[in-house]
Design an enzyme around this catalytic site. Sequence first.
Site, short mmCIF file in Angstrom:
data_model
loop_
_atom_site.label_atom_id
_atom_site.label_comp_id
_atom_site.label_asym_id
_atom_site.label_seq_id
_atom_site.Cartn_x
_atom_site.Cartn_y
_atom_site.Cartn_z
CG ASP A 1 -1.91 1.15 1.23
OD1 ASP A 1 -1.65 2.15 0.52
OD2 ASP A 1 -2.92 1.06 1.93
CG HIS A 2 0.88 4.30 -3.11
ND1 HIS A 2 -0.26 3.75 -3.64
CD2 HIS A 2 0.67 5.63 -3.04
CE1 HIS A 2 -1.13 4.71 -3.89
NE2 HIS A 2 -0.59 5.86 -3.54
CG HIS B 1 -4.83 4.27 -0.01
ND1 HIS B 1 -3.86 3.31 -0.14
CD2 HIS B 1 -5.09 4.71 -1.27
CE1 HIS B 1 -3.55 3.18 -1.42
NE2 HIS B 1 -4.28 4.01 -2.11
#
Length: 507
Positions: free
Chosen positions: A196-197, A259
């Site tokens: 998950d960037h 996110h």
Amino acid sequence: MATIQENPLVEGLERLPVHPTTLVIFGATGDLAHRKLLPAVYNLAHEGALPERFNLVGVARREMDDDAFRATARDSIRQYSRTRPDESVLGALLERVRYVRGSFDDAGVYRRLGALASELDEEAGIPFNRVFYLATAPTFFETIAELLGAHGLDAREDAEVRIVVEKPFGRDLASARQLNEALLSVFEERQIYRIDHYLGKETVQNLLVMRFANGIFEPLWNRGYVDYVEITAAEDIGIGSRAGYYDRTGALRDIVQNHLLQLLTLLCMEPPVSFSADEVRSEKVKVLRAIRPPSPDEVPEIAVRAQYGPGVAEGREVPGYLDEEGVAPGSGTETYVALRLEVENWRWAGVPVYLRAGKRLARKVTEIAVTLKPVPHLAFQQSGSLGVQPNQLVLTVQPNEGVSLSLVAKIPGARMRVRPVSMDFLYGTSFLSQSPEAYERLILDTMRGDATLFARADEVEAAWSLVDPILEAWSRTAGPLPTYEAGSSGPAEADRLLLGGARWRQL
């Protein structure tokens, strides 16, 4: 003569050693590799963070040879690197880049890939660690994992093998479980890195440091002092050319399930015994399990969805969602979602946590705002005074990473008039350097074998267990969605989620 003072905050940014690694990118000619992964690898090389011995292998269906892929990678890096490419560094990086062509379901691809990986090991005289990065459509995740295992590429004697899986990690709880089972049938959990960037961004990581390395916050970090929490991920752009993906996904799946729930867990988790990957992730799972999934009847009370209509954004008129190219007529896909959740544990019970995410909003910003309870008196209400406002701690994840704390101060003059002021910390100013891209940190962590910033199987499933009931309730609701004007702060319907004196922060 004055001497230039070094910034003390820069000290300690050491380069950690990384074992020699072969990084294999499946989908190496796709948009993610083009815009993010290849530039991230270059910047790691530019900063001296890559291992001394490093191989990059691209796997994709496009017809090309090693030289053609090197040229493609060079163009990607020149266009999207956050730093101006140094041709000597770029040349050294690309010198050993290799390419394997074929479909991801073709067994021959894995035979050629295995032979190439062994050849690289033999040339160097050492066993390279191997990282397989799946930058492909989700439909290929299970196939690639299965064929890696079938061709003996899931393990390597005297070296580590890891697999990186991009989001979306499933479309619902059932598909997430199925994908977990497929991956775990080939790889061990310690080998799987679900990326998950958002978790690679400096502010997100600094949230843990701010909470657990500063004694001034911990006494206030509970229901006795916190009034409410707001987590926002707003974008000013529309869906662009992503209608094919987005119209099947929506804001809840695309942003909230991964996110925003990740940010919530880091904000609300208890101090881990140590900052090892499993200890941190175990505390995050506890937060998710402390949030009670809503019943179908409760969904309208705690969730709002909407679509953007026509309006003005970036100084020009833009169409509404239903008029975007590729969107199905009468689509019920939400481009905006707002939720009110509660973490029902000893620390947070009774504190509303508001989440919102959307496209075509007034500006692009991702932030976490913690609002403390107001002081219980009216001593500063003189004429001309803005009055006592609750203290608020705001962590901005993007675009300008930093932390802001609002305080109340006296306005200069003879009278006792007050107004809010801010104490601001910006990364670029304090550290005299540009923050690395999130993918740089995360790719480096996979090569180092540090899974702290990656989701574990039970964490993914716990997040889906909260989102599934909302999706199911929405699927049973017919009729057009509420709309909001493009370039606005979102739908008016979101205000009905707010309790007490809470209010959405201005976008």
